[in-house]
Design a protein around this motif. Structure first.
Motif, PDB file in Angstrom:
ATOM      1  N   PRO A 172       0.806  -1.238   0.000  1.00 10.47           N
ATOM      2  CA  PRO A 172       0.000   0.000   0.000  1.00 10.47           C
ATOM      3  C   PRO A 172       0.836   1.283   0.000  1.00 10.47           C
ATOM      4  O   PRO A 172       0.425   2.294  -0.563  1.00 10.47           O
ATOM      5  N   ASP A 173       2.009   1.264   0.632  1.00 12.23           N
ATOM      6  CA  ASP A 173       2.873   2.454   0.653  1.00 12.23           C
ATOM      7  C   ASP A 173       3.728   2.576  -0.605  1.00 12.23           C
ATOM      8  O   ASP A 173       4.367   3.600  -0.831  1.00 12.23           O
ATOM      9  N   GLY A 174       3.785   1.510  -1.384  1.00 11.59           N
ATOM     10  CA  GLY A 174       4.546   1.543  -2.631  1.00 11.59           C
ATOM     11  C   GLY A 174       6.043   1.466  -2.462  1.00 11.59           C
ATOM     12  O   GLY A 174       6.804   1.771  -3.386  1.00 11.59           O
ATOM     13  N   ASP A 175       6.515   1.050  -1.265  1.00 15.81           N
ATOM     14  CA  ASP A 175       7.965   0.965  -1.039  1.00 15.81           C
ATOM     15  C   ASP A 175       8.518  -0.432  -1.318  1.00 15.81           C
ATOM     16  O   ASP A 175       9.718  -0.638  -1.350  1.00 15.81           O
ATOM     17  N   LYS A 176       7.620  -1.391  -1.516  1.00 18.11           N
ATOM     18  CA  LYS A 176       8.068  -2.755  -1.839  1.00 18.11           C
ATOM     19  C   LYS A 176       6.996  -3.446  -2.666  1.00 18.11           C
ATOM     20  O   LYS A 176       5.860  -2.968  -2.770  1.00 18.11           O
ATOM     21  N   TYR A 177       7.371  -4.577  -3.258  1.00 23.53           N
ATOM     22  CA  TYR A 177       6.395  -5.359  -4.019  1.00 23.53           C
ATOM     23  C   TYR A 177       6.716  -6.835  -3.885  1.00 23.53           C
ATOM     24  O   TYR A 177       7.838  -7.221  -3.546  1.00 23.53           O
ATOM     25  N   VAL A 178       5.704  -7.643  -4.115  1.00 27.14           N
ATOM     26  CA  VAL A 178       5.829  -9.092  -3.951  1.00 27.14           C
ATOM     27  C   VAL A 178       5.580  -9.760  -5.295  1.00 27.14           C
ATOM     28  O   VAL A 178       4.628  -9.419  -6.009  1.00 27.14           O
ATOM     29  N   VAL A 179       6.444 -10.707  -5.636  1.00 22.28           N
ATOM     30  CA  VAL A 179       6.298 -11.485  -6.862  1.00 22.28           C
ATOM     31  C   VAL A 179       6.135 -12.949  -6.479  1.00 22.28           C
ATOM     32  O   VAL A 179       6.934 -13.484  -5.699  1.00 22.28           O
ATOM     33  N   VAL A 180       5.081 -13.592  -6.999  1.00 21.18           N
ATOM     34  CA  VAL A 180       4.776 -14.978  -6.628  1.00 21.18           C
ATOM     35  C   VAL A 180       5.063 -15.915  -7.790  1.00 21.18           C
ATOM     36  O   VAL A 180       4.577 -15.713  -8.911  1.00 21.18           O
ATOM     37  N   VAL A 181       5.883 -16.948  -7.510  1.00 23.72           N
ATOM     38  CA  VAL A 181       6.139 -18.037  -8.465  1.00 23.72           C
ATOM     39  C   VAL A 181       5.748 -19.336  -7.778  1.00 23.72           C
ATOM     40  O   VAL A 181       6.381 -19.730  -6.797  1.00 23.72           O
ATOM     41  N   ASN A 182       4.687 -19.957  -8.240  1.00 23.28           N
ATOM     42  CA  ASN A 182       4.166 -21.194  -7.633  1.00 23.28           C
ATOM     43  C   ASN A 182       3.893 -21.034  -6.141  1.00 23.28           C
ATOM     44  O   ASN A 182       2.969 -20.357  -5.755  1.00 23.28           O
ATOM     45  N   ASP A 183       4.757 -21.638  -5.282  1.00 22.14           N
ATOM     46  CA  ASP A 183       4.529 -21.575  -3.833  1.00 22.14           C
ATOM     47  C   ASP A 183       5.473 -20.582  -3.144  1.00 22.14           C
ATOM     48  O   ASP A 183       5.548 -20.526  -1.929  1.00 22.14           O
ATOM     49  N   GLN A 184       6.194 -19.799  -3.941  1.00 22.26           N
ATOM     50  CA  GLN A 184       7.232 -18.928  -3.382  1.00 22.26           C
ATOM     51  C   GLN A 184       6.931 -17.454  -3.605  1.00 22.26           C
ATOM     52  O   GLN A 184       6.512 -17.054  -4.687  1.00 22.26           O
ATOM     53  N   ASP A 186       8.683 -13.732  -3.450  1.00 19.01           N
ATOM     54  CA  ASP A 186       9.896 -12.913  -3.344  1.00 19.01           C
ATOM     55  C   ASP A 186       9.475 -11.487  -3.025  1.00 19.01           C
ATOM     56  O   ASP A 186       8.632 -10.910  -3.712  1.00 19.01           O
ATOM     57  N   ILE A 187      10.078 -10.923  -1.979  1.00 14.03           N
ATOM     58  CA  ILE A 187       9.780  -9.544  -1.584  1.00 14.03           C
ATOM     59  C   ILE A 187      10.889  -8.652  -2.132  1.00 14.03           C
ATOM     60  O   ILE A 187      12.069  -8.864  -1.855  1.00 14.03           O
ATOM     61  N   TYR A 188      10.498  -7.667  -2.943  1.00 14.66           N
ATOM     62  CA  TYR A 188      11.455  -6.759  -3.565  1.00 14.66           C
ATOM     63  C   TYR A 188      11.383  -5.394  -2.893  1.00 14.66           C
ATOM     64  O   TYR A 188      10.311  -4.942  -2.515  1.00 14.66           O
ATOM     65  N   ASP A 189      12.545  -4.743  -2.789  1.00 16.60           N
ATOM     66  CA  ASP A 189      12.604  -3.378  -2.290  1.00 16.60           C
ATOM     67  C   ASP A 189      12.606  -2.426  -3.486  1.00 16.60           C
ATOM     68  O   ASP A 189      13.334  -2.646  -4.458  1.00 16.60           O
ATOM     69  N   LEU A 190      11.787  -1.373  -3.435  1.00 16.00           N
ATOM     70  CA  LEU A 190      11.693  -0.435  -4.565  1.00 16.00           C
ATOM     71  C   LEU A 190      13.027   0.236  -4.851  1.00 16.00           C
ATOM     72  O   LEU A 190      13.434   0.369  -6.000  1.00 16.00           O
ATOM     73  N   GLN A 191      13.735   0.635  -3.792  1.00 20.01           N
ATOM     74  CA  GLN A 191      14.944   1.429  -3.981  1.00 20.01           C
ATOM     75  C   GLN A 191      16.060   0.651  -4.655  1.00 20.01           C
ATOM     76  O   GLN A 191      16.814   1.191  -5.441  1.00 20.01           O
ATOM     77  N   THR A 192      16.162  -0.641  -4.344  1.00 23.18           N
ATOM     78  CA  THR A 192      17.268  -1.423  -4.897  1.00 23.18           C
ATOM     79  C   THR A 192      16.827  -2.346  -6.029  1.00 23.18           C
ATOM     80  O   THR A 192      17.654  -2.888  -6.749  1.00 23.18           O
ATOM     81  N   ALA A 193      15.516  -2.540  -6.154  1.00 26.81           N
ATOM     82  CA  ALA A 193      14.949  -3.462  -7.148  1.00 26.81           C
ATOM     83  C   ALA A 193      15.489  -4.880  -6.985  1.00 26.81           C
ATOM     84  O   ALA A 193      15.534  -5.654  -7.930  1.00 26.81           O
ATOM     85  N   SER A 194      15.904  -5.193  -5.766  1.00 21.84           N
ATOM     86  CA  SER A 194      16.424  -6.538  -5.523  1.00 21.84           C
ATOM     87  C   SER A 194      15.600  -7.244  -4.445  1.00 21.84           C
ATOM     88  O   SER A 194      14.888  -6.599  -3.670  1.00 21.84           O
ATOM     89  N   VAL A 195      15.717  -8.562  -4.415  1.00 22.06           N
ATOM     90  CA  VAL A 195      14.941  -9.376  -3.477  1.00 22.06           C
ATOM     91  C   VAL A 195      15.509  -9.221  -2.071  1.00 22.06           C
ATOM     92  O   VAL A 195      16.697  -9.452  -1.843  1.00 22.06           O
ATOM     93  N   THR A 196      14.642  -8.803  -1.135  1.00 18.39           N
ATOM     94  CA  THR A 196      15.103  -8.644   0.254  1.00 18.39           C
ATOM     95  C   THR A 196      14.747  -9.868   1.096  1.00 18.39           C
ATOM     96  O   THR A 196      15.288 -10.068   2.171  1.00 18.39           O
ATOM     97  N   GLY A 197      13.826 -10.672   0.609  1.00 20.52           N
ATOM     98  CA  GLY A 197      13.442 -11.866   1.372  1.00 20.52           C
ATOM     99  C   GLY A 197      12.588 -12.787   0.531  1.00 20.52           C
ATOM    100  O   GLY A 197      11.957 -12.363  -0.438  1.00 20.52           O
ATOM    101  N   THR A 198      12.584 -14.059   0.904  1.00 18.52           N
ATOM    102  CA  THR A 198      11.783 -15.066   0.195  1.00 18.52           C
ATOM    103  C   THR A 198      11.027 -15.898   1.208  1.00 18.52           C
ATOM    104  O   THR A 198      11.598 -16.315   2.221  1.00 18.52           O
TER     105      THR A 198
END
Length: 357
Positions: A172-184, A186-198
């Motif tokens: 909702p704040d637009g500072d991160k986004y989540v991408v879902v592949v099957n059962d996984q 990935d949480i991405y950070d907007l500033q780095t565009a990299s995965v911060t957690g899975t």
């Protein structure tokens, strides 16, 4: 005073059903309000704004229903193939994605297609609009995650994720986004565009919904809904929501608690009361309704908009300032090739060079 809201669900039986919820009593009840049978194939996507409910189908059409006048409002015909995803931005725009690889941006004023973007080679599996309304994320069957500049409809950034993701969602704040592949997830950070957690779900994920900026409700191919803290990257709560697999999950806020809405293959839509506090406890059932249909998708309609977005995000100094900050962040994301993203609202580019003739 009771809140006015409706549960909207699409089904394999080609019908969209609407249930008006009575929130006066301790146990909420949902009474059938309308059925909308405009499609000739199963319904694959549904979205609701303050005024309209839109549904997408395997019949290649997007059907509009006017919730104010309670009448059908026509159809949008632009996609070739199944409509895979629909999302409103505030009350002014609708975005649609399809099997044809297109993302269309529609104006809700005249229901015209403002932009048609060739987004993916293959189908668009999911899309999500940034809270600012300037960016959208899409995932498709070409194994890419794409960031779109919605001002000019151009691709701003392409990430090869090596797998076919089927869901993408901004927080909702637009500072991160989540991408879902099957059962996984990935949480991405907007500033780095990299995965911060899975985070892994025990089953393939069918639907996700941010309840606030950190808590994510996750439904998979079983009867359990799990709540995940995306900041701590751990599961914090789970509850058995249905007898069969949960197909879709949505939510909205009441005064001091969140209502999680779940829809299942068994035809039931259920509403759960959840207090979003430090230590999450399992939600309690507020009410349920048996639609007797095989449900495919779910939306909540509230006349006083659930989304706190405005139609003109760049109006007013504070929003412009916030957008500038948003964009400065994006420089680090290697997607700020269009720095004129803000300018083109106030400075028409090369307009009337020929004297307007």
């Amino acid at each position: 005073m009771a809140a006015v809201l409706e549960l909207i669900a699409g089904s394999y039986e080609q019908v969209t059903v609407g249930y008006r919820v009575n929130t006066d009593e301790k146990e909420w009840t949902a009474a059938a309000d309308f059925t909308h049978h405009a499609h000739t194939a199963s319904i694959s996507a549904v979205a609701a704004s303050e005024r309209f409910v839109v549904t997408g189908s395997k019949d290649e059409t997007i059907q509009l229903y006017d919730m104010k006048k309670r009448v059908e409002h026509g159809a949008l015909l632009h996609h070739d193939g199944t409509i895979t995803c629909l999302e409103f931005y505030g009350t002014s725009h609708l975005l649609s994605g399809g099997e044809d690889g297109l993302v269309c941006v529609w104006s809700t004023k005249k229901w015209e297609c403002l932009k048609s973007i060739r987004a993916h080679k293959g189908r668009v599996a999911s899309l999500s609009v940034h809270p600012s309304g300037k960016l959208a994320l899409t995932v498709g069957t070409d194994k890419t995650l794409r960031t779109w500049n919605l001002i000019d409809g151009r691709s701003a950034f392409i990430k090869n994720i090596k797998q076919n993701a089927h869901i993408v969602r901004w927080s909702p704040d637009g500072d991160k986004y989540v991408v879902v592949v099957n059962d996984q997830m990935d949480i991405y950070d907007l500033q780095t565009a990299s995965v911060t957690g899975t985070i892994k779900n025990p089953k393939r994920i069918s639907s996700i919904k941010f309840l606030n900026n950190s808590i994510l409700a996750v439904a998979g191919d079983d009867e359990i809904v799990r709540l995940c803290d995306t900041g701590k990257e751990k599961w914090v709560c789970e509850f058995k929501a249905h007898e069969t697999r949960v197909k879709a999950v949505d939510s909205f806020m009441m005064e001091d608690y969140c209502v999680v809405v779940t829809a299942s293959n068994d035809g039931f839509i259920k509403m759960w009361k959840l207090y979003l506090k430090e230590e999450l406890e399992s939600p309690t059932l507020l009410g349920e309704v048996n639609t007797t249909a095989r449900l495919t998708c779910l939306a909540v309609w509230k006349p006083s908009s659930v989304q706190q977005t405005t139609e003109e995000p760049a109006a007013g100094a504070s929003s412009s300032k916030e957008l500038a900050q948003e964009l400065s962040k994006m420089k680090r994301v290697r997607i700020a090739t269009e720095e004129v993203i803000l300018e083109d609202e106030s400075k028409p580019k090369k307009k009337k060079k020929d004297g307007g003739k």
